[in-house]
Enzyme design. Sequence first.
Site, PDB file in Angstrom:
ATOM      1  N   ARG A  50       0.834  -1.212   0.000  1.00  0.00           N
ATOM      2  CA  ARG A  50       0.000   0.000   0.000  1.00  0.00           C
ATOM      3  C   ARG A  50       0.866   1.258   0.000  1.00  0.00           C
ATOM      4  NH1 ARG A  50      -4.424   0.815   4.623  1.00  0.00           N
ATOM      5  NH2 ARG A  50      -2.543   1.183   5.861  1.00  0.00           N
ATOM      6  N   LYS A 149      -2.604   6.984   1.294  1.00  0.00           N
ATOM      7  CA  LYS A 149      -2.350   7.260   2.709  1.00  0.00           C
ATOM      8  C   LYS A 149      -1.252   8.320   2.760  1.00  0.00           C
ATOM      9  CE  LYS A 149      -2.048   4.814   7.102  1.00  0.00           C
ATOM     10  NZ  LYS A 149      -3.155   5.480   7.778  1.00  0.00           N
TER      11      LYS A 149
HETATM   12  N1  PXG Z   1      -9.037   5.050   7.363  1.00  0.00           N
HETATM   13  C1  PXG Z   1      -8.143   6.013   7.641  1.00  0.00           C
HETATM   14  C2  PXG Z   1      -8.418   7.396   7.225  1.00  0.00           C
HETATM   15  C3  PXG Z   1      -6.958   5.674   8.314  1.00  0.00           C
HETATM   16  O1  PXG Z   1      -6.063   6.616   8.589  1.00  0.00           O
HETATM   17  C4  PXG Z   1      -7.707   3.379   8.417  1.00  0.00           C
HETATM   18  C5  PXG Z   1      -8.843   3.767   7.727  1.00  0.00           C
HETATM   19  C6  PXG Z   1      -7.515   1.940   8.775  1.00  0.00           C
HETATM   20  O2  PXG Z   1      -6.563   1.346   7.905  1.00  0.00           O
HETATM   21  P1  PXG Z   1      -5.636   0.140   8.373  1.00  0.00           P
HETATM   22  O3  PXG Z   1      -4.822  -0.180   7.178  1.00  0.00           O
HETATM   23  O4  PXG Z   1      -4.812   0.638   9.528  1.00  0.00           O
HETATM   24  O5  PXG Z   1      -6.535  -0.944   8.757  1.00  0.00           O
HETATM   25  C7  PXG Z   1      -6.733   4.341   8.702  1.00  0.00           C
HETATM   26  C8  PXG Z   1      -5.480   3.946   9.397  1.00  0.00           C
HETATM   27  C9  PXG Z   1      -2.533   6.726  13.985  1.00  0.00           C
HETATM   28  C10 PXG Z   1      -2.880   5.597  13.090  1.00  0.00           C
HETATM   29  O6  PXG Z   1      -1.368   6.820  14.339  1.00  0.00           O
HETATM   30  C11 PXG Z   1      -3.832   5.749  12.108  1.00  0.00           C
HETATM   31  C12 PXG Z   1      -4.128   4.683  11.286  1.00  0.00           C
HETATM   32  C13 PXG Z   1      -3.507   3.498  11.458  1.00  0.00           C
HETATM   33  C14 PXG Z   1      -2.548   3.357  12.447  1.00  0.00           C
HETATM   34  C15 PXG Z   1      -2.232   4.420  13.281  1.00  0.00           C
HETATM   35  O7  PXG Z   1      -3.404   7.512  14.324  1.00  0.00           O
HETATM   36  N2  PXG Z   1      -5.062   4.894  10.337  1.00  0.00           N
END
Ligand code: PXG
Length: 289
Positions: A50, A149
Amino acid sequence: MKIFLNGKLVPEKQAVVSVFDHGLLYGDGVFEGIRAYNGRVFKLDEHIDRLYRSAAAIALKIAMPKSEMSDAVVKTCKANGVKNGYIRLVVTRGVGELGLNPYLCSKPQVIIIADAIKLYPDELYEKGMSVVTVGTVRNHVEAINPRIKSLNYLNNILAKIEAINSGVAECIMLNTQGYVAEASGDNIFAIHGKKLLTPPSWCGALEGITRQTVIELAREAGYEVREDVMTRYDLYTADEVFLTGTAAEIISVTNIDRRPIGSGKPGVITQQLCAAYRKLAAETGAPIK
Ligand code: PXG
């Protein structure tokens, strides 16, 4: 703490970036948040894939091959004795001039931090969380595609501010058409009977790694999972709603816009998926060795 910075592990104090880095000046860059459980990096290949897709989408060429990036993640965990923790992998556009032009930047900077993770309080997992829908609309897919991301998280931060100002920890963002997109930092699922529903990425959702894992676990458990457009009605009338994310894992949502969801308590399917997810996370991943 040792930080991986451009090919080397350096002490935290030396891990500094230039004020001319476009990651800082413009939020120009991409990142990943990854978890380590029991001495293994969970879903490492998926996160690396990703990251490179996000980079390709913003025309950022990462000089390191994927395999080297994966090795660097493992090496950074090892150097810091991290067996259970959180890995932040950041690739910035690099040092450039004052001015947007990314092609004037010298080279992308690769930063890897392996540290402890701060989770939601246990109480939220036990009782479920309350959320609200917010006025900040999720980025239009042809503005900043939410599948990228990127380091540009202001859209999500503006939504998060609304959530916190409303007295809750998380919120649900709608897209420009009013359909449900995702939470500010998590994906969303609704359960109706034995069917799970989650918004497709073109509705403004990040292609979450946890989301994909949950889709697979739910299908294995015999549930039907559909990616389809969702309105707030589909949330308010659901038997269960939960959020997924690397940091949050799976967390039940028991109240949305002051409407209790289902019984108002974490539901059985959510709990079943939560247990399956934790088992998978505890048993699989790239070994830190
Ligand atoms: N939507 C958004 C906008 C995100 O930022 C997810 C969905 C979930 O994706 P994953 O691949 O993690 O299942 C995210 C992920 C943090 C932090 O430090 C944020 C995320 C993941 C890990 C840590 O706030 N966001």
